[in-house]
Design a protein around this motif. Structure first.
Motif, PDB file in Angstrom:
ATOM      1  N   ARG A  64       0.843  -1.204   0.000  1.00  0.00           N
ATOM      2  CA  ARG A  64       0.000   0.000   0.000  1.00  0.00           C
ATOM      3  C   ARG A  64       0.873   1.246   0.000  1.00  0.00           C
ATOM      4  NH1 ARG A  64      -4.098   0.450   3.073  1.00  0.00           N
ATOM      5  NH2 ARG A  64      -4.398  -1.721   3.677  1.00  0.00           N
ATOM      6  N   THR A 197       9.170  -3.075   1.781  1.00  0.00           N
ATOM      7  CA  THR A 197       8.350  -4.153   1.227  1.00  0.00           C
ATOM      8  C   THR A 197       8.235  -5.304   2.209  1.00  0.00           C
ATOM      9  OG1 THR A 197       9.114  -3.568  -0.988  1.00  0.00           O
ATOM     10  CG2 THR A 197       8.160  -5.762  -0.713  1.00  0.00           C
ATOM     11  N   ASN A 218      19.832  -6.539   7.942  1.00  0.00           N
ATOM     12  CA  ASN A 218      19.864  -5.273   8.683  1.00  0.00           C
ATOM     13  C   ASN A 218      18.443  -4.856   9.025  1.00  0.00           C
ATOM     14  OD1 ASN A 218      22.630  -4.047   8.817  1.00  0.00           O
ATOM     15  ND2 ASN A 218      22.535  -4.523   6.629  1.00  0.00           N
ATOM     16  N   TRP A 500      19.618   1.470  -1.119  1.00  0.00           N
ATOM     17  CA  TRP A 500      19.365   1.778  -2.530  1.00  0.00           C
ATOM     18  C   TRP A 500      19.520   3.269  -2.795  1.00  0.00           C
ATOM     19  CZ3 TRP A 500      15.622   4.960  -4.474  1.00  0.00           C
ATOM     20  CH2 TRP A 500      14.490   5.209  -3.707  1.00  0.00           C
TER      21      TRP A 500
HETATM   22  P1  NAP Z   1      15.026  -2.620   0.106  1.00  0.00           P
HETATM   23  O1  NAP Z   1      14.670  -1.440   0.901  1.00  0.00           O
HETATM   24  O2  NAP Z   1      16.257  -2.574  -0.702  1.00  0.00           O
HETATM   25  O3  NAP Z   1      15.086  -3.846   1.120  1.00  0.00           O
HETATM   26  C1  NAP Z   1      15.568  -5.087   0.726  1.00  0.00           C
HETATM   27  C2  NAP Z   1      15.700  -5.960   1.940  1.00  0.00           C
HETATM   28  O4  NAP Z   1      16.195  -7.240   1.556  1.00  0.00           O
HETATM   29  C3  NAP Z   1      16.679  -5.411   2.970  1.00  0.00           C
HETATM   30  O5  NAP Z   1      16.221  -5.717   4.238  1.00  0.00           O
HETATM   31  C4  NAP Z   1      17.950  -6.177   2.639  1.00  0.00           C
HETATM   32  O6  NAP Z   1      18.847  -6.271   3.704  1.00  0.00           O
HETATM   33  C5  NAP Z   1      17.369  -7.527   2.304  1.00  0.00           C
HETATM   34  N1  NAP Z   1      18.257  -8.321   1.467  1.00  0.00           N
HETATM   35  C6  NAP Z   1      18.671  -8.055   0.214  1.00  0.00           C
HETATM   36  N2  NAP Z   1      19.492  -9.002  -0.222  1.00  0.00           N
HETATM   37  C7  NAP Z   1      19.624  -9.896   0.784  1.00  0.00           C
HETATM   38  C8  NAP Z   1      20.356 -11.084   0.939  1.00  0.00           C
HETATM   39  N3  NAP Z   1      21.132 -11.532  -0.038  1.00  0.00           N
HETATM   40  N4  NAP Z   1      20.247 -11.759   2.100  1.00  0.00           N
HETATM   41  C9  NAP Z   1      19.460 -11.275   3.078  1.00  0.00           C
HETATM   42  N5  NAP Z   1      18.748 -10.147   3.004  1.00  0.00           N
HETATM   43  C10 NAP Z   1      18.836  -9.459   1.862  1.00  0.00           C
HETATM   44  O7  NAP Z   1      13.847  -3.024  -0.898  1.00  0.00           O
HETATM   45  P2  NAP Z   1      12.282  -2.857  -0.686  1.00  0.00           P
HETATM   46  O8  NAP Z   1      11.893  -3.196   0.686  1.00  0.00           O
HETATM   47  O9  NAP Z   1      11.632  -3.567  -1.803  1.00  0.00           O
HETATM   48  O10 NAP Z   1      12.034  -1.323  -0.846  1.00  0.00           O
HETATM   49  C11 NAP Z   1      12.659  -0.549  -1.872  1.00  0.00           C
HETATM   50  C12 NAP Z   1      11.987   0.798  -1.934  1.00  0.00           C
HETATM   51  O11 NAP Z   1      10.725   0.671  -2.598  1.00  0.00           O
HETATM   52  C13 NAP Z   1      11.628   1.412  -0.602  1.00  0.00           C
HETATM   53  O12 NAP Z   1      12.707   1.992   0.068  1.00  0.00           O
HETATM   54  C14 NAP Z   1      10.595   2.418  -1.022  1.00  0.00           C
HETATM   55  O13 NAP Z   1      11.154   3.574  -1.542  1.00  0.00           O
HETATM   56  C15 NAP Z   1       9.857   1.651  -2.107  1.00  0.00           C
HETATM   57  N6  NAP Z   1       8.665   1.034  -1.509  1.00  0.00           N
HETATM   58  C16 NAP Z   1       7.618   1.856  -1.297  1.00  0.00           C
HETATM   59  C17 NAP Z   1       6.498   1.379  -0.701  1.00  0.00           C
HETATM   60  C18 NAP Z   1       5.379   2.336  -0.469  1.00  0.00           C
HETATM   61  O14 NAP Z   1       5.411   3.491  -0.743  1.00  0.00           O
HETATM   62  N7  NAP Z   1       4.329   1.905   0.051  1.00  0.00           N
HETATM   63  C19 NAP Z   1       6.424   0.061  -0.312  1.00  0.00           C
HETATM   64  C20 NAP Z   1       7.504  -0.764  -0.545  1.00  0.00           C
HETATM   65  C21 NAP Z   1       8.635  -0.264  -1.159  1.00  0.00           C
HETATM   66  P3  NAP Z   1      20.003  -5.163   3.920  1.00  0.00           P
HETATM   67  O15 NAP Z   1      19.300  -3.983   4.491  1.00  0.00           O
HETATM   68  O16 NAP Z   1      20.933  -5.815   4.825  1.00  0.00           O
HETATM   69  O17 NAP Z   1      20.588  -4.881   2.570  1.00  0.00           O
END
Ligand code: NAP
Length: 544
Positions: A64, A197, A218, A500
């Motif tokens: 969302r 996410t 993390n 990112w």
């Molecule tokens: P993200 O912020 O990059 O988070 C990825 C997660 O996966 C992190 O916890 C990361 O850990 C972990 N991860 C990645 N590779 C891994 C591995 N090899 N082993 C273990 N853990 C691993 O990605 P996201 O959550 O998809 O979000 C990306 C961006 O999308 C957000 O910051 C936001 O801007 C946007 N988003 C927006 C909404 C919204 O507006 N509602 C919702 C979701 C996403 P580390 O931290 O250790 O790297």
């Protein structure tokens, strides 16, 4: 229709289209609409089967908005604003996708969008001043202009863990979620990843799964979303106040409704500070991040105050102190990475059927046929969810073989980090305009998209009226902009941590070093720069 972008004697070539837009998300759709108004022949190439981009692909449970629904929708049509009713302050993904479909229907956009069309390459030919865009199936399209509307977060990445692919149960990346409902009832579910996410997914899956195991590398600093329904009175007020609300978004740092408090953290007494933090923690949305004291993201001591406050909240909300400590980030302060907004996320860990595995203590060794094996033990699962994020900002560009003048590859040009002019143009890649490209102001994305699209539309109209068929950023302009982007990012605590935001992705070869990936100055400052370039007749761009 004869437009100045069509073949001219010096550049004689038959073009399939005036403009190819890659991507039918919110930026590609609005760009299509605006270019149609110029009378141009536009084709949008979209990999998916529907419009919506981010909101088409990210169908994971619990997805969302994190920005207020009404501040997120398109603002360009007063009629659209009055027609659409948002049901919640932070709409769920399905509603957002319905909204985007509604927009596509209302403006009859689909007739110029070709679905199931994944672009694999785009090559520029200087002699004919045209781009040739090729799809996965070999189909080719030529155009004068190429507009990338491919999004900063659209190239999902799986972890580089041995055995990924060997799991016999169901495995999903959140950004490639199936269109059918996934039922977690009675299932043993694993989630890897605790970014925005992961947090949204975890709090939703925990409601029905028999057993949920979260693999965290993390932790992030999360804050309460405080979502709620929009009642009739609130709906009427929102609709009456759209112009004022969008005017406000235009003035704030990142186009959200929240604006920093002009006071410094230490300009108030400890009691006032605590009361202000409490107030923000109880308020809807990004206020605690974007509407906090003006210095929390730049002053280490100020940041430590809000960080300690949120740590206390986590300790209060999570019953087991050892689990609480694992959920409290130790390597970065509050707000220096994107703040995930949550709804009873921390309380999930009080449930007996939820287990948090800190993979710093017990790293994942491999994915097996039946589950996940850490250094400590083997876990069996029915479903594994990868909430492991994206090869952000430049990743969606890297996945297309983009070649400019003299065949130079964009990936090579950007090997040491992106170099752009205002995030819109890249020197040596004439007639390619980027929407939400590297080094643009992101923030509340649709607000930035509308500005970006309008700016691109204006320069395209300028080219049309002046009979110009080539636009390329001048090298000194690229240098000046890239230096400016670096300068405005100096002193920001968020540029000192891997995420990112700083272009780091442990799962992508060559993306372990921090770069300045995005413009981190204010949106008004970004717009002032771009407006000035347009007002002075695009001197920084070689037009011919
Ligand atoms: P993200 O912020 O990059 O988070 C990825 C997660 O996966 C992190 O916890 C990361 O850990 C972990 N991860 C990645 N590779 C891994 C591995 N090899 N082993 C273990 N853990 C691993 O990605 P996201 O959550 O998809 O979000 C990306 C961006 O999308 C957000 O910051 C936001 O801007 C946007 N988003 C927006 C909404 C919204 O507006 N509602 C919702 C979701 C996403 P580390 O931290 O250790 O790297």
């Amino acid at each position: 229709m004869n437009t100045a972008l069509e073949a001219q004697p010096a550049t004689a070539a038959v073009l399939d289209h005036d403009v190819i837009i890659i991507g039918a998300g919110m930026s590609g759709m609005y760009q299509l609409l605006r270019l149609r108004q110029l009378g141009l022949r536009v084709l949008v190439l979209e990999a998916g089967s529907g419009v919506g981009g981010t909101w088409y692909w990210n169908r994971y449970p619990g997805a969302r908005f994190d920005s207020e629904s009404y501040s997120y929708g398109y603002s360009f049509s007063a009629e659209l604003l009055q027609e659409w009713n948002w049901s919640e302050h932070f709409a769920p993904q399905a509603e957002t996708l319905r909204y985007i479909d509604f927009v596509a229907d209302k403006f009859d956009l689909r007739r110029d969008i070709q679905f199931h069309s994944r672009v694999v390459s785009a090559h520029y030919d200087d002699a004919t001043r045209r781009w040739t865009t090729t799809l996965e199936n070999g189909e080719r399209h030529t155009s004068r202009l190429l507009i990338t509307a491919i999004g900063p977060l659209s190239a999902p990445t799986l972890p580089r863990i041995e055995g990924v692919g060997s799991f016999a149960g169901a495995a999903y990346h959140t950004a490639r979620w199936p269109h059918e409902k996934v039922d977690f009832t009675g299932k043993r579910v694993a989630v890897i990843g605790t970014g925005s996410t992961g947090v949204q997914t975890i709090q939703e899956v925990a409601k029905t799964a028999a057993q949920l195991t979260v693999f965290q590398r993390n932790p992030n600093w999360c804050a309460p979303l405080h979502n709620g329904p929009i009642d009739a009175a609130a709906q009427a007020e929102i609709k009456a106040n759209y112009p004022a609300m969008f005017a406000r978004c235009r003035e704030t740092f990142a186009c959200f409704l929240h604006t920093p408090d002009p006071r410094g953290t230490f300009e108030v007494s400890p009691a006032e500070r605590e009361a202000f933090f409490e107030k923000l923690y109880a308020e809807r949305g990004f206020g605690i991040w974007q509407g906090n004291f003006r210095d929390i993201l730049t002053d280490r001591a100020a940041n430590a105050e809000i960080t300690e406050f949120v740590a206390r909240k986590i300790r209060e909300r999570v019953r087991d102190p050892a689990v609480a400590e694992k959920l409290i980030p130790k390597n970065h302060g509050f707000g220096t990475r994107r703040v995930p907004l949550e709804t009873r996320y921390y309380e999930v860990y009080n449930h007996p059927n939820v287990l948090l595995v800190d993979i710093n203590e017990t790293p994942i060794e491999r994915i097996t046929e039946t589950g996940i094996k850490t250094t400590d033990r083997a876990y069996d699962f029915d479903i594994i969810i990868y909430a492991t994020g994206f090869d952000a900002i430049t990743g969606s560009f890297d996945r297309i073989d983009i070649r400019g003048s003299d065949g130079q590859r964009l990936k090579d040009t950007w090997s040491a980090g992106p170099q752009t002019f205002m995030g819109v143009l890249v020197e040596g890649f004439p007639n390619m305009f980027m929407l939400m490209g590297p080094h643009t102001a992101l923030g509340n994305i649709p607000r930035s998209i509308e500005y970006n699209v309008d700016w691109v539309t204006d320069i395209v109209a300028y080219m049309q009226t002046h009979g110009l068929t080539r636009a390329d950023a001048r090298p000194e302009a690229v240098q000046a902009w890239t230096s400016h982007v670096k300068a405005v990012g100096t002193g920001l605590l968020s540029n000192e941590i891997s995420s990112w935001f700083t272009g780091v992705n442990s799962n992508v070869e060559g993306k372990q070093t921090r770069i300045i990936a995005r413009y981190s100055g204010s949106a008004p400052a970004y717009r002032a720069w771009c407006d000035d370039v347009a007002a002075r007749g695009y001197q920084e761009i070689a037009l011919a």
